[in-house]
Structures are given as C-alpha cells and as structure tokens.
Design a protein around this motif. Structure first.
Motif, PDB file in Angstrom:
ATOM      1  N   ARG A  28      -9.078   1.887  -3.387  1.00  0.00           N
ATOM      2  CA  ARG A  28      -8.075   1.623  -4.402  1.00  0.00           C
ATOM      3  C   ARG A  28      -8.134   0.408  -4.952  1.00  0.00           C
ATOM      4  O   ARG A  28      -8.647  -0.750  -4.762  1.00  0.00           O
ATOM      5  CB  ARG A  28      -6.724   1.696  -3.629  1.00  0.00           C
ATOM      6  CG  ARG A  28      -6.635   3.070  -2.944  1.00  0.00           C
ATOM      7  CD  ARG A  28      -6.444   4.070  -4.030  1.00  0.00           C
ATOM      8  NE  ARG A  28      -6.425   5.502  -3.219  1.00  0.00           N
ATOM      9  CZ  ARG A  28      -5.418   6.244  -3.501  1.00  0.00           C
ATOM     10  NH1 ARG A  28      -4.382   6.119  -4.279  1.00  0.00           N
ATOM     11  NH2 ARG A  28      -5.517   7.530  -2.827  1.00  0.00           N
ATOM     12  N   PRO A  34      -3.641  -2.037  -5.685  1.00  0.00           N
ATOM     13  CA  PRO A  34      -2.378  -1.630  -4.938  1.00  0.00           C
ATOM     14  C   PRO A  34      -1.333  -2.623  -4.539  1.00  0.00           C
ATOM     15  O   PRO A  34      -1.508  -3.816  -4.972  1.00  0.00           O
ATOM     16  CB  PRO A  34      -3.040  -1.289  -3.445  1.00  0.00           C
ATOM     17  CG  PRO A  34      -4.214  -2.255  -3.374  1.00  0.00           C
ATOM     18  CD  PRO A  34      -4.734  -2.431  -4.857  1.00  0.00           C
ATOM     19  N   ALA A  37      -1.514   2.204  -6.208  1.00  0.00           N
ATOM     20  CA  ALA A  37      -2.999   1.993  -6.653  1.00  0.00           C
ATOM     21  C   ALA A  37      -3.606   2.743  -7.462  1.00  0.00           C
ATOM     22  O   ALA A  37      -2.927   3.991  -7.945  1.00  0.00           O
ATOM     23  CB  ALA A  37      -3.882   1.830  -5.285  1.00  0.00           C
TER      24      ALA A  37
END
Length: 139
Positions: A117, A120, A134
């Motif tokens: 991700r 985030p 994210a």
C-alpha cells in the motif's frame, strides 16, 4: 523516568521521525526555490517541566534498511518510529522498519498479511499499529 527525560525522548522521537521520513522518501523535492532551514527548538521551562539540557543542532542518522519511498506510514510508539509501506519506482511496498532514537539503530519489521500500500493512514493504539485505507497497487 522524570518529565524532563520523557520530554527529551519525545523531542528525539519527533526529530527521528522527521529524519526517517526524509530518508524513506529520498529527501523529497522542494517546490520552494529557496528552501529554509528550521532549527529544532526546546519547549520553555515551566514549574512542572524544567528546562531540557539538549545539545543544539541535528545529528546524522543511519539511512536504515529500507529502500527509498514516498507515501509511507510513520507512527511514534513512545520508544520507536515505525515506518511501513509506501511506493517507489518499482511499485507499492509492504515492508517496514523501526528506528530507535535512543540507540540510533534500525530493525526490520516482521512481514504483514497486508497487501502493498501507498499513502496509508496509521495510528499507534498503545500496543499495535492500526493501518487504515491507502492506495492499493495498480491492477
């Protein structure tokens, strides 16, 4: 631990977080044509919190075990700065590391079950890092 020592650790943590994020983002690019240097400050003494005896200036920090990145989550646990995720030229990342400002040392975080991700949002719950949202990697 006295309030002065606790305040010193918080200041060290904030400085370490700033340096760690800069290290993980590769330093970033400034849109200001004339970047300015902001010196760290020490909070004013109060009867409950005496003045801190800190040496002025910044200290160099080991760049750590993580590859350069942008959009990583960073949280302060009270003892360490935890950095996780983000993105670099190869794509989104799912690794992380912890920086201890007291020792100046880094350690890799255990692998997570989260997918890679970027950007985030994370918060320290007192016992765990809670990661919310994210931008997932492109499919």
């Amino acid at each position: 631990m006295g309030s002065g020592a606790a305040a010193a650790r918080v200041l060290a943590g904030v400085a370490a977080a700033t340096l760690a994020i800069a290290a993980c983002t590769g330093g970033g690019r400034s849109v200001d044509p004339a970047p300015r240097v902001i010196e760290p400050t020490v909070p004013a003494a109060t009867p409950a919190a005496p003045a801190l005896a800190l040496e002025p200036g910044w200290q160099a920090v080991d760049p750590g075990p993580l590859a350069g990145r942008v959009g990583a989550a960073a949280v302060w646990t009270g003892d360490e700065v935890l950095i996780w995720g983000g993105r670099n030229d190869e794509g989104s990342l799912r690794d992380g590391a912890a920086f201890d400002p007291e020792t100046g040392g880094w350690r890799l975080l255990s692998p997570t079950r989260f997918s890679a991700r970027a950007w985030p949002v994370a918060v320290w719950s007192g016992g765990a890092v809670v990661v919310v949202g994210a931008v997932p990697p492109p499919t």
